[in-house]
Design a protein around this motif. Structure first.
Motif, PDB file in Angstrom:
ATOM      1  N   GLU A 172       0.841  -1.205   0.000  1.00  0.00           N
ATOM      2  CA  GLU A 172       0.000   0.000   0.000  1.00  0.00           C
ATOM      3  C   GLU A 172       0.876   1.256   0.000  1.00  0.00           C
ATOM      4  N   ARG A 223       2.460   1.635  -3.509  1.00  0.00           N
ATOM      5  CA  ARG A 223       1.500   2.160  -4.502  1.00  0.00           C
ATOM      6  C   ARG A 223       1.245   3.649  -4.295  1.00  0.00           C
ATOM      7  N   TYR A 224       1.084   4.054  -3.035  1.00  0.00           N
ATOM      8  CA  TYR A 224       0.825   5.457  -2.710  1.00  0.00           C
ATOM      9  C   TYR A 224       1.981   6.340  -3.185  1.00  0.00           C
TER      10      TYR A 224
END
Length: 149
Positions: free
Chosen positions: A40, A43-44
């Motif tokens: 996560e 991806r951010y």
């Protein structure tokens, strides 16, 4: 996750006398991973890097992303970005991710950038690297993943 973005006119990474990655106009990314980082976070930060507006538009304002500008990425893994220098004279790297956790996350980060249509060159994970850079601007910013709750 912490990434130092340096806008470049030209950059390269050399390991043992051999160039492993080179770009012209684009970003040099110094990529640091900590032990709590996840996909996560990857991806951010990749989305932020691809979309951050650090390139001039027709009016000379930083209003264009690297995707809009059309540039390449040179991604360099750098655990020292998590060096804690608050105490003593020797940095502590306890917050840096262990290589077995950091390598797959760094590779995933590079793949996420490619998904935005960016060409990505790299250094070699865990190796001593010579990084050559002509910083454009100079423009240098730091992007970090969202704070953990």
């Amino acid at each position: 996750m912490r990434v130092v973005i340096q806008r470049s006119k030209q950059a390269s990474v050399t390991v043992d006398g051999k160039v492993t990655g080179a770009i012209d106009s684009g970003y040099v990314l110094l990529v640091g991973l900590t032990h709590t980082d996840t996909l996560e976070d990857v991806r951010y930060v990749a989305k932020k890097v691809a979309e951050i507006r650090l390139w001039e538009d027709d009016q000379g304002k930083m209003n264009r992303s690297i995707v809009e500008h059309g540039g390449d990425i040179l991604s360099v893994s750098q655990f020292t970005l998590y060096g804690d220098t608050r105490k003593g004279r020797r940095p502590s790297f306890i917050e840096a991710a262990r290589p077995e956790a950091a390598l797959p996350l760094w590779e995933s980060f590079n793949e996420e950038l490619k998904a935005f249509g960016l060409h990505v060159e790299t250094g070699i994970f865990g190796e001593m690297m010579d990084v050559a850079l002509i910083n454009d601007g100079p423009v240098t910013v730091i992007v970090e993943s969202k704070p953990k709750e």
